[in-house]
Design a protein around this motif. Sequence first.
Motif, short mmCIF file in Angstrom:
data_model
loop_
_atom_site.label_atom_id
_atom_site.label_comp_id
_atom_site.label_asym_id
_atom_site.label_seq_id
_atom_site.Cartn_x
_atom_site.Cartn_y
_atom_site.Cartn_z
N GLU A 105 4.43 33.80 -66.55
CA GLU A 105 4.52 33.62 -68.25
C GLU A 105 6.15 33.31 -68.72
OE1 GLU A 105 2.87 34.15 -71.14
OE2 GLU A 105 1.05 34.99 -69.87
N GLN A 106 7.13 33.63 -67.12
CA GLN A 106 8.43 33.06 -67.25
C GLN A 106 8.07 31.15 -67.21
OE1 GLN A 106 10.90 34.20 -69.69
NE2 GLN A 106 9.03 35.83 -70.10
N GLY A 107 7.45 30.52 -66.38
CA GLY A 107 7.72 29.55 -65.39
C GLY A 107 8.08 28.12 -66.93
N VAL A 108 8.38 26.80 -65.75
CA VAL A 108 9.27 26.10 -66.81
C VAL A 108 8.59 24.79 -66.44
CG1 VAL A 108 11.31 25.04 -66.86
CG2 VAL A 108 11.50 27.66 -67.23
N ILE A 109 7.99 24.09 -67.42
CA ILE A 109 7.52 22.52 -66.71
C ILE A 109 8.88 21.49 -67.37
CG2 ILE A 109 6.32 20.91 -67.39
CD1 ILE A 109 3.95 22.98 -67.54
N ALA A 110 9.68 20.73 -65.81
CA ALA A 110 10.77 20.39 -66.38
C ALA A 110 10.02 18.74 -66.73
CB ALA A 110 11.46 20.23 -65.09
N VAL A 111 10.48 18.41 -67.04
CA VAL A 111 9.87 16.77 -67.94
C VAL A 111 11.20 15.21 -67.10
CG1 VAL A 111 9.46 14.86 -68.92
CG2 VAL A 111 8.08 17.70 -68.91
N ASP A 112 11.13 14.36 -66.35
CA ASP A 112 12.25 13.98 -66.40
C ASP A 112 11.43 12.24 -65.45
OD1 ASP A 112 14.60 12.61 -65.81
OD2 ASP A 112 15.02 13.84 -64.10
N ASP A 113 11.79 11.75 -65.37
CA ASP A 113 11.62 10.61 -64.96
C ASP A 113 12.62 9.64 -64.28
OD1 ASP A 113 13.78 9.64 -66.96
OD2 ASP A 113 12.51 7.95 -67.16
N THR A 114 11.85 9.00 -63.28
CA THR A 114 12.78 8.31 -62.04
C THR A 114 11.80 7.02 -62.03
OG1 THR A 114 13.28 8.43 -59.02
CG2 THR A 114 10.73 9.60 -60.26
N ILE A 115 12.65 6.06 -61.11
CA ILE A 115 12.39 4.81 -61.05
C ILE A 115 12.62 4.79 -59.25
CG2 ILE A 115 12.95 2.08 -61.26
CD1 ILE A 115 14.10 2.81 -63.87
N GLU A 116 11.35 4.52 -58.71
CA GLU A 116 11.29 3.70 -57.62
C GLU A 116 11.63 2.27 -57.56
OE1 GLU A 116 10.02 3.54 -53.10
OE2 GLU A 116 10.91 5.41 -54.66
N LEU A 117 12.56 2.06 -56.71
CA LEU A 117 13.10 0.42 -56.44
C LEU A 117 12.49 -0.55 -55.73
CD1 LEU A 117 17.07 1.35 -56.05
CD2 LEU A 117 15.39 0.50 -58.16
N LYS A 118 11.74 -1.23 -56.46
CA LYS A 118 10.12 -1.92 -55.77
C LYS A 118 11.29 -3.76 -55.88
CE LYS A 118 7.67 -0.11 -54.21
NZ LYS A 118 7.47 0.25 -53.33
N PRO A 119 12.40 -4.19 -55.50
CA PRO A 119 13.10 -5.06 -56.09
C PRO A 119 12.66 -6.58 -55.27
CG PRO A 119 14.62 -4.60 -54.58
CD PRO A 119 14.21 -2.94 -54.75
N TYR A 120 11.91 -6.63 -54.27
CA TYR A 120 11.51 -8.14 -54.06
C TYR A 120 10.39 -7.74 -54.24
CZ TYR A 120 15.98 -7.23 -51.54
OH TYR A 120 17.04 -6.78 -51.07
N SER A 121 9.52 -7.01 -54.84
CA SER A 121 8.33 -7.47 -54.85
C SER A 121 8.23 -8.24 -56.18
CB SER A 121 7.46 -4.87 -55.52
OG SER A 121 7.99 -5.06 -54.19
N GLU A 122 6.70 -8.43 -56.26
CA GLU A 122 6.13 -9.42 -57.44
C GLU A 122 5.64 -8.45 -58.48
OE1 GLU A 122 2.52 -11.96 -58.45
OE2 GLU A 122 2.75 -12.17 -56.40
N GLU A 123 6.17 -9.04 -59.50
CA GLU A 123 6.44 -7.88 -61.08
C GLU A 123 5.10 -8.12 -61.63
OE1 GLU A 123 7.88 -7.91 -65.55
OE2 GLU A 123 8.97 -10.07 -64.08
N ASN A 124 4.64 -6.96 -62.02
CA ASN A 124 3.36 -6.75 -62.95
C ASN A 124 3.54 -5.64 -63.50
OD1 ASN A 124 2.46 -4.17 -61.48
ND2 ASN A 124 2.72 -5.31 -59.53
N GLU A 125 2.32 -4.79 -64.35
CA GLU A 125 2.29 -4.35 -65.73
C GLU A 125 3.29 -2.55 -64.64
OE1 GLU A 125 -1.89 -1.96 -65.79
OE2 GLU A 125 -1.98 -3.73 -66.69
N LEU A 126 2.42 -2.64 -63.32
CA LEU A 126 3.32 -1.31 -62.57
C LEU A 126 4.46 -2.00 -62.14
CD1 LEU A 126 2.59 1.34 -62.45
CD2 LEU A 126 1.80 0.73 -60.17
N ILE A 127 4.71 -2.71 -61.96
CA ILE A 127 6.25 -3.61 -60.75
C ILE A 127 6.41 -4.15 -62.04
CG2 ILE A 127 7.78 -4.17 -59.30
CD1 ILE A 127 5.67 -3.46 -57.38
N SER A 128 7.80 -3.22 -62.57
CA SER A 128 8.58 -4.50 -64.11
C SER A 128 10.32 -3.69 -63.96
CB SER A 128 7.56 -3.98 -64.98
OG SER A 128 7.64 -4.30 -65.94
#
Length: 189
Positions: free
Chosen positions: A30-53
Amino acid sequence: AITRMLAQDEIDQSVFWKIIKPTLRQVENEQGVIAVDDTIELKPYSEENELISWHYSHTEGTIVKGINILTFTYSTTYQQQAVKLPIAFELVRKDQWVEKSTKQEGKFITRRVRQASVSKIEMLRRRLHTLVFDNQICFKYVTFDTWYADSELISHIVTRFNKHCVCALKANRLLSFDRDVAPKQRAYV
């Protein structure tokens, strides 16, 4: 670990849930916590698309190229030990093109950029809905940083999910604890 996960043929929340569910059921309370955060996995050399942006990185203080991932982590205490489990994730997909105008050296420059059709706040709200009603996770608090401190989202978490919210607010925000008073008559601090 993120790169290995993303390299799989199919990234599927239901498969991820089936893997994590037995462990979560063992430790949730009952005392659980859901922590929400975002992170960026760097992909500087990958081709840009809707996921890698291109995404703004608060850590770097600039725009970086990579995969933006919204993460949901369950935290609790189990047998006097702190437990943290990743319970869900959302991949930010910039799936549409829009025209953006910026002023540079006194001139307006218009360029096409990728934009997500679903905001991160909406993704967060939808995923919490799944965690609360479909997965029926037992918890009391949702935490997130100031970027997600949206009055509609907070109200939704408190009224629809019947959970508590813990987040920092920006200094220019006003807050009222007068729930039973009309909005224009509330005392804001």
